[in-house]
Motif scaffolding. Structure first.
Motif, mmCIF file in Angstrom:
data_model
loop_
_atom_site.group_PDB
_atom_site.id
_atom_site.type_symbol
_atom_site.label_atom_id
_atom_site.label_comp_id
_atom_site.label_asym_id
_atom_site.label_seq_id
_atom_site.Cartn_x
_atom_site.Cartn_y
_atom_site.Cartn_z
ATOM 1 N N PRO A 224 0.850 -1.329 0.101
ATOM 2 C CA PRO A 224 0.014 0.041 -0.039
ATOM 3 C C PRO A 224 0.862 1.145 -0.058
ATOM 4 C CG PRO A 224 -0.838 -1.587 1.493
ATOM 5 C CD PRO A 224 0.091 -1.876 0.866
ATOM 6 N N TYR A 225 1.828 1.192 0.806
ATOM 7 C CA TYR A 225 2.785 2.610 0.725
ATOM 8 C C TYR A 225 3.162 2.892 -0.634
ATOM 9 C CZ TYR A 225 7.445 0.038 0.471
ATOM 10 O OH TYR A 225 8.403 -0.469 0.088
ATOM 11 N N ILE A 226 3.530 1.680 -1.525
ATOM 12 C CA ILE A 226 3.992 2.304 -2.935
ATOM 13 C C ILE A 226 2.928 2.923 -3.574
ATOM 14 C CG2 ILE A 226 4.743 1.182 -5.180
ATOM 15 C CD1 ILE A 226 7.039 1.212 -3.023
ATOM 16 N N MET A 227 1.602 2.351 -3.480
ATOM 17 C CA MET A 227 0.441 3.014 -3.990
ATOM 18 C C MET A 227 0.237 4.270 -3.797
ATOM 19 S SD MET A 227 -2.000 -0.327 -3.920
ATOM 20 C CE MET A 227 -3.455 0.736 -4.766
ATOM 21 N N ALA A 228 0.403 4.558 -2.237
ATOM 22 C CA ALA A 228 0.391 6.044 -1.500
ATOM 23 C C ALA A 228 1.364 6.984 -2.249
ATOM 24 C CB ALA A 228 0.559 5.923 -0.222
ATOM 25 N N LEU A 229 2.817 6.359 -2.518
ATOM 26 C CA LEU A 229 3.880 7.150 -3.098
ATOM 27 C C LEU A 229 3.429 7.632 -4.620
ATOM 28 C CD1 LEU A 229 6.868 5.512 -1.834
ATOM 29 C CD2 LEU A 229 6.066 7.608 -1.154
ATOM 30 N N ARG A 230 2.973 6.611 -5.324
ATOM 31 C CA ARG A 230 2.358 6.910 -6.837
ATOM 32 C C ARG A 230 1.556 8.063 -7.043
ATOM 33 N NH1 ARG A 230 2.804 0.592 -8.790
ATOM 34 N NH2 ARG A 230 4.927 0.835 -9.723
ATOM 35 N N SER A 231 0.492 7.887 -5.846
ATOM 36 C CA SER A 231 -0.743 8.782 -5.866
ATOM 37 C C SER A 231 -0.272 10.309 -5.417
ATOM 38 C CB SER A 231 -1.490 8.283 -4.574
ATOM 39 O OG SER A 231 -1.227 8.257 -3.553
ATOM 40 N N ARG A 232 1.019 10.237 -5.017
ATOM 41 C CA ARG A 232 1.628 11.778 -4.693
ATOM 42 C C ARG A 232 2.334 11.975 -5.658
ATOM 43 N NH1 ARG A 232 4.621 10.606 0.800
ATOM 44 N NH2 ARG A 232 5.451 12.934 0.235
ATOM 45 N N GLY A 233 2.525 11.362 -6.685
ATOM 46 C CA GLY A 233 3.057 12.102 -8.217
ATOM 47 C C GLY A 233 4.644 11.755 -8.044
ATOM 48 N N ILE A 234 5.075 11.093 -7.095
ATOM 49 C CA ILE A 234 6.490 10.567 -7.176
ATOM 50 C C ILE A 234 6.888 9.722 -8.291
ATOM 51 C CG2 ILE A 234 8.202 9.614 -5.736
ATOM 52 C CD1 ILE A 234 6.773 10.252 -3.056
ATOM 53 N N SER A 235 8.039 10.227 -8.888
ATOM 54 C CA SER A 235 8.218 9.358 -9.972
ATOM 55 C C SER A 235 8.659 7.951 -9.675
ATOM 56 C CB SER A 235 9.534 10.048 -10.724
ATOM 57 O OG SER A 235 10.807 9.914 -9.825
ATOM 58 N N GLU A 236 8.405 7.067 -10.917
ATOM 59 C CA GLU A 236 8.758 5.629 -10.733
ATOM 60 C C GLU A 236 10.043 5.251 -10.266
ATOM 61 O OE1 GLU A 236 6.549 1.958 -10.925
ATOM 62 O OE2 GLU A 236 5.811 4.244 -10.897
ATOM 63 N N LYS A 237 11.051 6.131 -10.761
ATOM 64 C CA LYS A 237 12.443 5.981 -10.449
ATOM 65 C C LYS A 237 12.593 5.944 -9.102
ATOM 66 C CE LYS A 237 17.132 7.499 -12.034
ATOM 67 N NZ LYS A 237 18.149 8.323 -12.550
ATOM 68 N N ARG A 238 12.169 7.029 -8.270
ATOM 69 C CA ARG A 238 12.322 7.305 -6.932
ATOM 70 C C ARG A 238 11.554 6.379 -6.127
ATOM 71 N NH1 ARG A 238 11.151 13.035 -4.571
ATOM 72 N NH2 ARG A 238 11.934 11.689 -2.772
ATOM 73 N N VAL A 239 10.391 5.798 -6.910
ATOM 74 C CA VAL A 239 9.830 4.417 -5.970
ATOM 75 C C VAL A 239 10.464 3.345 -6.218
ATOM 76 C CG1 VAL A 239 7.762 3.381 -6.179
ATOM 77 C CG2 VAL A 239 7.667 5.714 -6.407
ATOM 78 N N TYR A 240 10.801 3.083 -7.069
ATOM 79 C CA TYR A 240 11.976 1.865 -7.056
ATOM 80 C C TYR A 240 13.330 2.001 -6.651
ATOM 81 C CZ TYR A 240 10.066 -1.344 -10.756
ATOM 82 O OH TYR A 240 9.049 -2.501 -11.162
ATOM 83 N N LEU A 241 14.008 3.068 -6.452
ATOM 84 C CA LEU A 241 15.319 3.082 -6.043
ATOM 85 C C LEU A 241 15.357 3.429 -4.402
ATOM 86 C CD1 LEU A 241 17.354 4.473 -9.019
ATOM 87 C CD2 LEU A 241 16.908 2.257 -8.481
ATOM 88 N N ASN A 242 14.578 4.607 -4.182
ATOM 89 C CA ASN A 242 14.609 5.348 -2.792
ATOM 90 C C ASN A 242 13.721 4.618 -1.936
ATOM 91 O OD1 ASN A 242 16.192 6.888 -4.533
ATOM 92 N ND2 ASN A 242 15.181 8.649 -3.893
ATOM 93 N N HIS A 243 12.717 3.791 -2.389
ATOM 94 C CA HIS A 243 11.881 3.215 -1.233
ATOM 95 C C HIS A 243 11.696 1.708 -1.350
ATOM 96 C CE1 HIS A 243 9.884 6.980 -0.097
ATOM 97 N NE2 HIS A 243 10.442 7.636 -1.435
ATOM 98 N N ALA A 244 11.286 1.059 -2.712
ATOM 99 C CA ALA A 244 11.123 -0.248 -2.567
ATOM 100 C C ALA A 244 12.669 -0.936 -2.555
ATOM 101 C CB ALA A 244 10.717 -0.652 -3.992
ATOM 102 N N PHE A 245 13.697 -0.547 -3.067
ATOM 103 C CA PHE A 245 14.886 -0.961 -3.259
ATOM 104 C C PHE A 245 15.443 -1.094 -1.850
ATOM 105 C CE2 PHE A 245 19.721 -0.471 -3.394
ATOM 106 C CZ PHE A 245 19.772 -1.675 -4.168
ATOM 107 N N ARG A 246 15.303 -0.129 -0.884
ATOM 108 C CA ARG A 246 15.624 -0.201 0.277
ATOM 109 C C ARG A 246 15.318 -1.421 1.181
ATOM 110 N NH1 ARG A 246 15.482 5.577 3.268
ATOM 111 N NH2 ARG A 246 16.409 4.189 4.763
ATOM 112 N N ASN A 247 14.019 -1.754 0.863
ATOM 113 C CA ASN A 247 13.401 -3.038 1.561
ATOM 114 C C ASN A 247 13.770 -4.203 1.080
ATOM 115 O OD1 ASN A 247 11.771 -1.186 3.324
ATOM 116 N ND2 ASN A 247 10.270 -0.722 1.852
ATOM 117 N N THR A 248 14.611 -4.073 0.034
ATOM 118 C CA THR A 248 15.206 -5.484 -0.217
ATOM 119 C C THR A 248 16.557 -5.964 0.347
ATOM 120 O OG1 THR A 248 16.353 -4.611 -2.217
ATOM 121 C CG2 THR A 248 14.071 -5.286 -2.676
ATOM 122 N N LEU A 249 17.046 -5.002 1.013
ATOM 123 C CA LEU A 249 18.248 -5.241 2.020
ATOM 124 C C LEU A 249 18.323 -6.407 2.717
ATOM 125 C CD1 LEU A 249 19.670 -1.629 2.119
ATOM 126 C CD2 LEU A 249 20.460 -3.307 0.308
#
Length: 362
Positions: free
Chosen positions: A257-282
């Motif tokens: 859900p937090y990814i959907m919330a980030l996208r709804s705020r207009g954050i670019s797909e690159k930032r969603v991938y690298l700054n948020h989703a990528f960190r949680n793969t660590l």
């Protein structure tokens, strides 16, 4: 009496709880280090027990070698012509093999911890510490290079293919990842060595035939050339599972859900991938990296034998075949300590990355 025991336990637990509440990270690290030492102690005892259960010992090996040498030289044969029973018993007594394996283990621990002495090889009579030092650097370099390449390409490919989920490119990458992950490592090494032998494009051995001190720059290039095929085999065997783990973790995160919330705020797909989703793969990768390092060390035994690489795995193989107790034990304990240390470091990194771990129960 029971009240006194309960009181003593509570006296110990109370300071520990206070220490844990005030210094959660330090408490977590201390607990993991103590656990590692306990496991090493039990592992060493088990290794002595296994060596004691094995048929024969180093004295029998030496006697057989003498018999073979005497037979080849045209001498007589027979046990009494070389060693008497008294001589064999004296040799076992000098090596400490006449004692129960538990006593042998505690003597070895006392020599290592108090005198910092790993003993000497019962076959070559060289110091065990010298033999390990001369080989461990080669194994560490090989496995760390493999780990670095697997990590870099696993993240790059895993993140990329997670963005192409369901496409033909993603299906092809998944197929090849599963294929090489399931492919027998020993067969892959043999095929690569046959390829090197037939084509003469690469050497069939994995180490230069001259020392690094002779010409350091030339040695680096020659080493890279010799190590390419074994490194390639290790890379193919390790990248499949790691890449698929990162890809699946990224896909799980992208559905949160937090990814959907980030996208709804207009954050670019690159930032969603690298700054948020990528960190949680660590977190899952840090956990899996310790197991990956352990599998690389265990797999390097076959690699070092096939490609004649002078590493710790080949040294351990020779020691086991010759029943060299001191060398076998030191090798196993050293590799086990490295693997456990890697797992402990991964636990500590997880505790640093995720505060929920260090504040949770140990």
């Amino acid at each position: 009496m029971e009240n006194q025991k309960v009181f003593c336990i509570s006296c110990f637990l109370k300071p520990y709880r206070i220490f844990k509440d005030k210094f959660p990270l330090l408490s977590f690290i201390s607990f993991r280090l103590i656990t590692m030492l306990v496991i090493l102690f039990i592992l060493g005892w088990a290794l002595f027990a296994l060596m004691a259960l094995a048929p024969g010992d180093i004295v029998d090996q030496m006697m057989q070698q003498q018999l073979m040498s005497q037979t080849e030289n045209g001498g007589g044969s027979g046990r009494d012509s070389i060693f008497s029973e008294e001589q064999l018993a004296k040799m076992r007594e000098e090596m400490g093999l006449d004692k129960p394996f538990t006593i042998q283990y505690f003597r070895w621990l006392n020599r290592v911890l108090v005198h910092h002495d790993l003993g000497v090889s019962l076959i070559s009579k060289a110091p065990v510490s010298f033999l390990i030092k001369s080989r461990i650097v080669n194994s560490l370099v090989l496995n760390l290079i493999s780990l670095v390449f697997i990590t870099i390409f696993s993240f790059l490919l895993g993140v990329y293919f997670s963005s192409k989920a369901g496409t033909k490119v993603d299906l092809a990458a998944t197929f090849f990842a599963l294929f090489f992950h399931a492919f027998p490592g020993i067969l892959l090494l043999i095929l690569l060595q046959l390829f090197a032998s037939v084509t003469s494009l690469f050497p069939v051995t994995a180490y230069p035939d001259f020392p690094a001190s002779e010409n350091p720059l030339k040695f680096i290039f020659s080493y890279s050339y010799h190590i390419f095929l074994p490194l390639f085999a290790s890379f193919l065997g390790g990248i499949g599972g790691t890449m698929r783990m990162i890809r699946s973790t990224m896909l799980d995160q992208m559905g949160m859900p937090y990814i959907m919330a980030l996208r709804s705020r207009g954050i670019s797909e690159k930032r969603v991938y690298l700054n948020h989703a990528f960190r949680n793969t660590l977190n899952p990768y840090i956990t899996g990296s310790a197991n990956l390092l352990a599998s690389l060390f265990s797999g390097s035994l076959v690699l070092e034998i096939i490609f004649s690489y002078p590493g710790i795995g080949r040294l351990m193989y020779d020691a086991v075949m010759q029943q060299d107790v001191n060398l076998v034990l030191a090798n196993n304990m050293f590799i086990s300590a490295l693997v456990l240390l890697g797992m402990t470091i991964s636990d500590i990194l997880l505790a640093i990355v995720d505060p929920r771990i260090r504040y949770g129960k140990n």
